[in-house]
Each structure stands twice: as C-alpha cells, then as structure tokens.
Design an enzyme around this catalytic site. Structure first.
Site, PDB file in Angstrom:
ATOM      1  N   HIS A  15       6.079  78.710  82.402  1.00  0.00           N
ATOM      2  CA  HIS A  15       5.727  78.658  83.830  1.00  0.00           C
ATOM      3  C   HIS A  15       5.297  80.037  84.326  1.00  0.00           C
ATOM      4  O   HIS A  15       4.246  80.183  84.969  1.00  0.00           O
ATOM      5  CB  HIS A  15       6.924  78.152  84.634  1.00  0.00           C
ATOM      6  CG  HIS A  15       6.706  78.100  86.108  1.00  0.00           C
ATOM      7  ND1 HIS A  15       6.357  76.944  86.772  1.00  0.00           N
ATOM      8  CD2 HIS A  15       6.778  79.065  87.064  1.00  0.00           C
ATOM      9  CE1 HIS A  15       6.230  77.195  88.070  1.00  0.00           C
ATOM     10  NE2 HIS A  15       6.485  78.494  88.273  1.00  0.00           N
ATOM     11  N   GLU A  16       6.089  81.062  84.026  1.00  0.00           N
ATOM     12  CA  GLU A  16       5.762  82.407  84.508  1.00  0.00           C
ATOM     13  C   GLU A  16       4.554  82.985  83.785  1.00  0.00           C
ATOM     14  O   GLU A  16       3.738  83.700  84.386  1.00  0.00           O
ATOM     15  CB  GLU A  16       6.970  83.332  84.376  1.00  0.00           C
ATOM     16  CG  GLU A  16       8.196  82.884  85.148  1.00  0.00           C
ATOM     17  CD  GLU A  16       7.934  82.622  86.628  1.00  0.00           C
ATOM     18  OE1 GLU A  16       6.972  83.207  87.193  1.00  0.00           O
ATOM     19  OE2 GLU A  16       8.675  81.820  87.225  1.00  0.00           O
ATOM     20  N   HIS A  66       1.546  81.692  85.532  1.00  0.00           N
ATOM     21  CA  HIS A  66       1.243  82.498  86.715  1.00  0.00           C
ATOM     22  C   HIS A  66       0.493  83.764  86.312  1.00  0.00           C
ATOM     23  O   HIS A  66      -0.504  84.136  86.932  1.00  0.00           O
ATOM     24  CB  HIS A  66       2.531  82.890  87.446  1.00  0.00           C
ATOM     25  CG  HIS A  66       3.090  81.836  88.335  1.00  0.00           C
ATOM     26  ND1 HIS A  66       2.308  81.010  89.119  1.00  0.00           N
ATOM     27  CD2 HIS A  66       4.378  81.474  88.604  1.00  0.00           C
ATOM     28  CE1 HIS A  66       3.083  80.196  89.813  1.00  0.00           C
ATOM     29  NE2 HIS A  66       4.343  80.456  89.514  1.00  0.00           N
ATOM     30  N   HIS A 118       0.943  77.260  91.952  1.00  0.00           N
ATOM     31  CA  HIS A 118       1.754  76.051  91.956  1.00  0.00           C
ATOM     32  C   HIS A 118       0.895  74.829  92.270  1.00  0.00           C
ATOM     33  O   HIS A 118       0.013  74.868  93.130  1.00  0.00           O
ATOM     34  CB  HIS A 118       2.878  76.171  92.992  1.00  0.00           C
ATOM     35  CG  HIS A 118       3.948  77.132  92.595  1.00  0.00           C
ATOM     36  ND1 HIS A 118       4.465  78.062  93.464  1.00  0.00           N
ATOM     37  CD2 HIS A 118       4.601  77.320  91.422  1.00  0.00           C
ATOM     38  CE1 HIS A 118       5.399  78.769  92.841  1.00  0.00           C
ATOM     39  NE2 HIS A 118       5.496  78.343  91.601  1.00  0.00           N
ATOM     40  N   TYR A 135       6.605  72.103  92.007  1.00  0.00           N
ATOM     41  CA  TYR A 135       7.973  72.190  92.514  1.00  0.00           C
ATOM     42  C   TYR A 135       8.732  70.910  92.181  1.00  0.00           C
ATOM     43  O   TYR A 135       8.161  69.819  92.115  1.00  0.00           O
ATOM     44  CB  TYR A 135       7.977  72.338  94.037  1.00  0.00           C
ATOM     45  CG  TYR A 135       7.802  73.739  94.565  1.00  0.00           C
ATOM     46  CD1 TYR A 135       7.618  74.836  93.730  1.00  0.00           C
ATOM     47  CD2 TYR A 135       7.826  73.969  95.941  1.00  0.00           C
ATOM     48  CE1 TYR A 135       7.460  76.103  94.238  1.00  0.00           C
ATOM     49  CE2 TYR A 135       7.670  75.238  96.466  1.00  0.00           C
ATOM     50  CZ  TYR A 135       7.486  76.307  95.606  1.00  0.00           C
ATOM     51  OH  TYR A 135       7.341  77.560  96.115  1.00  0.00           O
TER      52      TYR A 135
END
Length: 277
Positions: A156-157, A160, A166, A214
């Site tokens: 996930h990071e 980014h 998101h 999310y």
C-alpha cells in the site's frame, strides 16, 4: 522527522492520543500519523493541486524515471520484517514493469524505507519527491503487527510512493460508496474529500477490492459506526491490505506505460488477472 517537511499534519499528537477507532483495539498504524488522508505526506504545491484533483501530466517529475525506483532498507528491521518488505517489493516487480532496485549509493533519488518514530506508523510521500525519500513502515511491537504483519501494508505505501492515491478519492466515488460524514471523527472529515473530474481521468472501473481503498470503519468516531459503505449490490467488503487487486495491478501498469507494445500488454494483463485479488 520534522526536517523533511511533513507540512500537512493537521492533528496534534495530543489530539490523536484521545481518539479510539471503531473496531480496532489500538489505532491503525496507517491512520495514526495525522498526515493527509492518514498516510500521505505532500508538499504545499502538490497539496494545492490535489485539492482540485491531480493529473501526473501536470507533475511528470513525480513519476519515477523509466519506472526505476532505487531503495534502501533500514538495518533496524528484524530479519522477518526485512523478508516481509522484500516480498512486497518482489511482488510489485513481478506484477508490473516498475523496477524497485537496491540503491547503488549514487542515484540522487531513492526510497529510504525506515521505521520512523515521529510520526510513527505506515506512511509515504506520493510519487517521486526527490533525494532520500522516506517511506515509513512501523515494525511489530507488543500491541500488534503494525505495518509488517503481512506484505499488504508495505505494498500500500509503496503504491503511494509510486504515485497512486486512495481509491475512494476518485471523482466518481459517490456512484459506488456512501460516505457517512456524521460517523467520521471531525478532524478527519477532509480525508474523505474527492478529486475533481476536470483534472483527473481513470481508465479502470471503481475497485472495491483495491489495496488503496479505505475500510468500512476508517476514521470512525464510534465503534461499529461505518464511515464508508458500498452502494452497489452484492459487495461484501471494501478495502483490504492483503495484496494488489486486479485493478491496482492494471492501474499501476497503465501509469508507468507498461502496455506500450501488444506483447507487454498481454503479459501484464494476464499477470494482473491471474495474481490480482
């Protein structure tokens, strides 16, 4: 780490310490820093454009050149934690034409994967920031696995850091999810802002299964009160931190021009369909 210009911290550490998040025994490490949308650090200029939506043709320098991302990993991680980080890196390398490679000591821009203490948690700058670029992955402690229980949060990071925001921030998200503003911790309502259609385009359908989405209770001010729920029928869950979804994989490959030839397009489409959740 204030010297690296974490200019968008909107909530004090004292304020964060008084917040209890929905179904979690302790604060989710992806949400705890108080950065933009919980886990992103942005410069002022980048943030101003984000507020009206962002295309990477506005900031082409935010994409890593030729899809090559040098990285170095802190020696502070335990061997098992290092294995988890390397597994995340290998999965991204296999599922896309992006190449995360060990830093050779010479490249000017590289990821510095480190267990940052202030602000601690799971967080990253978005896209190529320049120089030694922090990507924080908090290791396990006596309270839980934090960022390294599995490779999912590291992916996930890393996404980014590669330039992916998101999923629920898409301009068209209101067709697919309902945001329950009354259930959101007041200080974090801005984390549910969406992008502008004028400045953003998407080649793929809305992805409930995205590793960049999310969860149902993110930033909830009371246990059991959802902050985001699906509008489409037969959707059992939203968001996950296990692995890239098919959509995540295809989006990343599209962003970095991995479909330039028919052969590469077939290759990465097949990989995404076979390995994506």
């Amino acid at each position: 780490m204030s010297s690296i210009h974490l200019c968008l911290i909107s909530v004090s550490d004292e304020g964060l310490s008084n917040i209890t998040l929905s179904d979690e025994e302790t604060m989710d490490p992806e949400l705890s820093p108080g950065l933009f949308q919980g886990d992103m650090a942005l410069t002022n200029d980048f943030y101003n454009f984000w507020r009206v939506g962002l295309k990477f043709d506005i900031f082409p320098d935010k994409l890593w050149k030729n899809g090559v991302v040098p990285y170095t990993i802190s020696p502070l991680y335990e061997p098992s934690e290092l294995v988890t980080i390397l597994k995340a890196i290998k999965l991204i390398n296999f599922m896309s034409c992006v190449r995360l490679v060990p830093w050779d000591g010479n490249a000017k821009d590289y990821l510095l994967i480190w267990p940052i203490k202030y602000p601690k948690g799971c967080w990253s700058f978005v896209g190529r920031y320049g120089g030694a670029q922090i990507l924080s992955l908090q290791p396990p402690d006596n309270k839980g696995p934090n960022c390294l229980g599995t490779e999912g949060r590291a992916i996930h990071e890393l996404m980014h850091a590669l330039g992916v925001f998101h999923e629920q921030s898409r301009w068209d998200r209101d067709k697919f999810v309902k945001i329950h503003m009354d259930n959101i911790i007041p200080q974090f309502k801005a984390n549910f802002d969406k992008q502008s259609l004028d400045n953003t385009t998407y080649s793929f359908e809305y992805d409930y299964d995205s590793i960049m989405h999310y969860g149902r209770f993110f930033f909830s001010k009371k246990k059991g009160k959802p902050t985001i729920t699906p509008k489409q029928p037969n959707v059992k869950g939203i968001g996950q931190r296990k692995a890239m979804s098919k959509g995540d994989c295809m989006k990343l490959n599209d962003l970095y021009g991995c479909y330039k030839t028919p052969a590469k397009r077939r290759k990465y489409y097949n990989i995404c369909n076979f390995m994506g959740l």
